[in-house]
Design an enzyme around this catalytic site. Structure first.
Site, mmCIF file in Angstrom:
data_model
loop_
_atom_site.group_PDB
_atom_site.id
_atom_site.type_symbol
_atom_site.label_atom_id
_atom_site.label_comp_id
_atom_site.label_asym_id
_atom_site.label_seq_id
_atom_site.Cartn_x
_atom_site.Cartn_y
_atom_site.Cartn_z
ATOM 1 N N HIS A 212 0.798 -1.308 -0.031
ATOM 2 C CA HIS A 212 0.026 -0.078 -0.049
ATOM 3 C C HIS A 212 0.808 1.357 0.107
ATOM 4 C CE1 HIS A 212 -4.040 -1.642 0.102
ATOM 5 N NE2 HIS A 212 -3.784 -2.280 1.185
ATOM 6 N N CYS B 122 0.188 1.764 -5.604
ATOM 7 C CA CYS B 122 -1.081 2.641 -5.952
ATOM 8 C C CYS B 122 -0.491 4.141 -6.141
ATOM 9 C CB CYS B 122 -2.289 2.849 -5.118
ATOM 10 S SG CYS B 122 -3.129 1.311 -5.092
#
Lengths: 281, 219
Positions: B132, B190
């Site tokens: 993440h 991301c």
């Protein structure tokens, strides 16, 4: 026409009350984090309550003994070096220093000198000649035990909490005033747009009861399903502290929800008082 | 019906009504925020552990990597899915993340996850690892060509050098090649970094080549 206006008022009141519910929940979350997760007192109390320092001492002592025995030394070389007092004072000073925003210092000079003295005494007593190899080995052993001591009392978790607390508090400086102002505006309009003021008060109360119940129920769900026990980290003493700390954090939210319900009880009384005054006049 | 009883029932009914509506709104709007907070919380708990990294039952006492840096296939066992088998670090950018086999949501909330259909460190095949951008892989924002990335696995240590980065759409399959014959470490997360909401369809890729020795796995 009157009926249509009344329905319109009810719809607007419901929308305002829903927004109020969300704003109250935002306040609960903000205060919950301030008084629970990011509270210095919570951390210190839960460290004491979970017997953290005693367990650190036990683990440190056991690890240090394994190290010295593996190297061929008796556990007595650790006598008066790794003590519960030293671990408690060292650990507590580290945590208090970090929570106070200071750069934590772990002074191991006395630790190292006591340990060195013990090794010297042992070697002298055994009549072992101090060769370069032995000196290097002993020095490495002392450094390893010193590092073991340092890493045991350094609770990095607190460093991260303080770092995030700083960001959180900066965020709160904006969120709390904005939310409070919005609550004030919505309450004002809810009361103002009604001919009978107590009806506006009721909607404020619905929002307060709903948000308080949601907070309490969420906390109750987490407590009943023991989500706080699913942390599962090592070592065990750290896991025990986290379990106690998370449990307390959840309970803070429930207490806040309870306070909200008390305030709504007062509001119900106020609503009733306003209504009776209107009826009598 | 008694007026007071009616009022009490109205209070209960209306409060329940707002509770239900409020719960729906909080669930829809709050889900990404809650997910972010939980991931951050997991990272703090993980990294805050005494002696982190290292307390993960990893046993480095008997590495099964041969002297030339390849895996000894006779001793090597693929880890179980969703178990930690190592740590990935890059000292310059203070990246430290537990490395898991598998890349499901549970894994990504607790560290970096290796795509199970990619190779293992030391196997001589491309390795695809995700994390993440708001937690463990947040430091990738500062990564640059020439940085050293290390994987400390329970069967050996492996070093890689960053050779480039790229931003591509999540559906762009040309962004990486898992069929190539060399051991390339591909990290992805991301993009843009730190955004909780908004367009999250891009990915940031970091390409790292294994350094020093050959990477052919022993047959």
């Amino acid at each position: 026409m009157k009926h249509k206006k009344s329905r319109m008022q009810a719809v607007i009141s419901c929308i305002f009350a829903l927004i109020l519910t969300l704003l109250f929940i935002t306040l609960y979350v903000c205060f919950g984090f301030s008084l629970g997760v990011f509270s210095n007192r919570s951390i210190i109390e839960e460290l004491n309550r979970s017997n953290y320092y005693n367990e650190v001492y036990d683990t440190l002592n056991k690890n240090a003994e394994e190290l010295v025995i593996k190297a061929g030394f008796p556990a007595t070389v650790l006598e008066n070096v790794i003590t519960i007092e030293r671990v408690y004072v060292g650990g507590r000073n580290y945590v208090n220093g970090v929570l106070a925003g200071e750069e934590p210092q772990i002074n191991t000079d006395k630790f190292r000198s006591d340990l060195t003295s013990n090794f010297d005494q042992y070697l002298t007593k055994q009549g072992i000649t101090r060769t370069d190899d032995i000196n290097t080995g002993v020095e490495a052993m002392i450094s390893e035990i010193e590092n073991e001591y340092k890493s045991s009392i350094q609770l990095q978790f607190v460093n991260y909490i303080i770092e995030y607390k700083t960001h959180f508090m900066n965020l709160m400086k904006v969120i709390i005033p904005v939310v409070t102002i919005l609550i004030g505006i919505l309450c004002f309009f809810l009361i103002k747009m009604r001919k009978y003021k107590h009806r506006g008060l009721r909607y404020i109360n619905y929002a307060l009861i709903a948000s308080s119940c949601m907070t309490i129920l969420a906390g109750a769900y987490l407590l009943v399903t023991k989500q706080y026990e699913k942390v599962n980290v090592t070592p065990d003493y750290y896991n025990n502290f986290l379990t106690a700390y998370l449990k307390w954090d959840i309970m803070v939210f429930m207490y806040l929800g309870g306070i909200g319900l008390l305030i709504s009880a007062l509001l119900i009384s106020l609503t009733s008082f306003v209504r009776n005054r209107i009826m009598n006049s | 019906m008694n007026k007071n009883l009616v009022r009490i029932l109205t209070y209960i009914k209306m409060s329940l009504f707002f509770m239900v509506l409020g719960s729906i709104v909080v669930y829809i709007a709050g889900a990404p925020i809650a997910s972010y907070v939980i991931a951050q919380g997991n990272m703090i708990i993980d990294k805050g552990a005494p002696g982190y990294p290292g307390d993960s039952n990893l046993d480095l006492s008997e590495p099964i990597v041969k002297a030339n840096g390849t895996l000894d296939q006779s001793e090597f066992q693929i880890p179980e899915l969703d178990t930690q088998y190592g740590t990935i670090t890059c000292d310059r950018i203070a990246l430290t993340a537990p490395l898991y086999y598998g890349d499901g949501e549970y894994v990504l909330q607790n560290g970096a996850g290796q795509y199970s259909l990619s190779g293992m460190p030391g196997e001589g095949k491309p390795i695809l690892i995700g994390g993440h951008d708001t937690t463990y892989f947040a430091p990738l924002e500062s990564i640059a060509a020439g940085d050293m990335v290390s994987i400390t696995a329970d069967y050996g240590n492996f070093e890689y050098e960053v050779v480039g980065t790229n931003i591509a759409d999540v559906s762009d399959t040309t962004a990486y090649d898992l069929t190539q014959d060399k051991e390339q470490l591909i990290l992805y997360t991301c993009y843009p970094f730190g955004a909780v909401t908004g367009d999250r369809s891009n990915r940031f890729f970091v390409y790292c080549n294994r350094i020093s020795d050959t990477t052919e796995a022993a047959e």
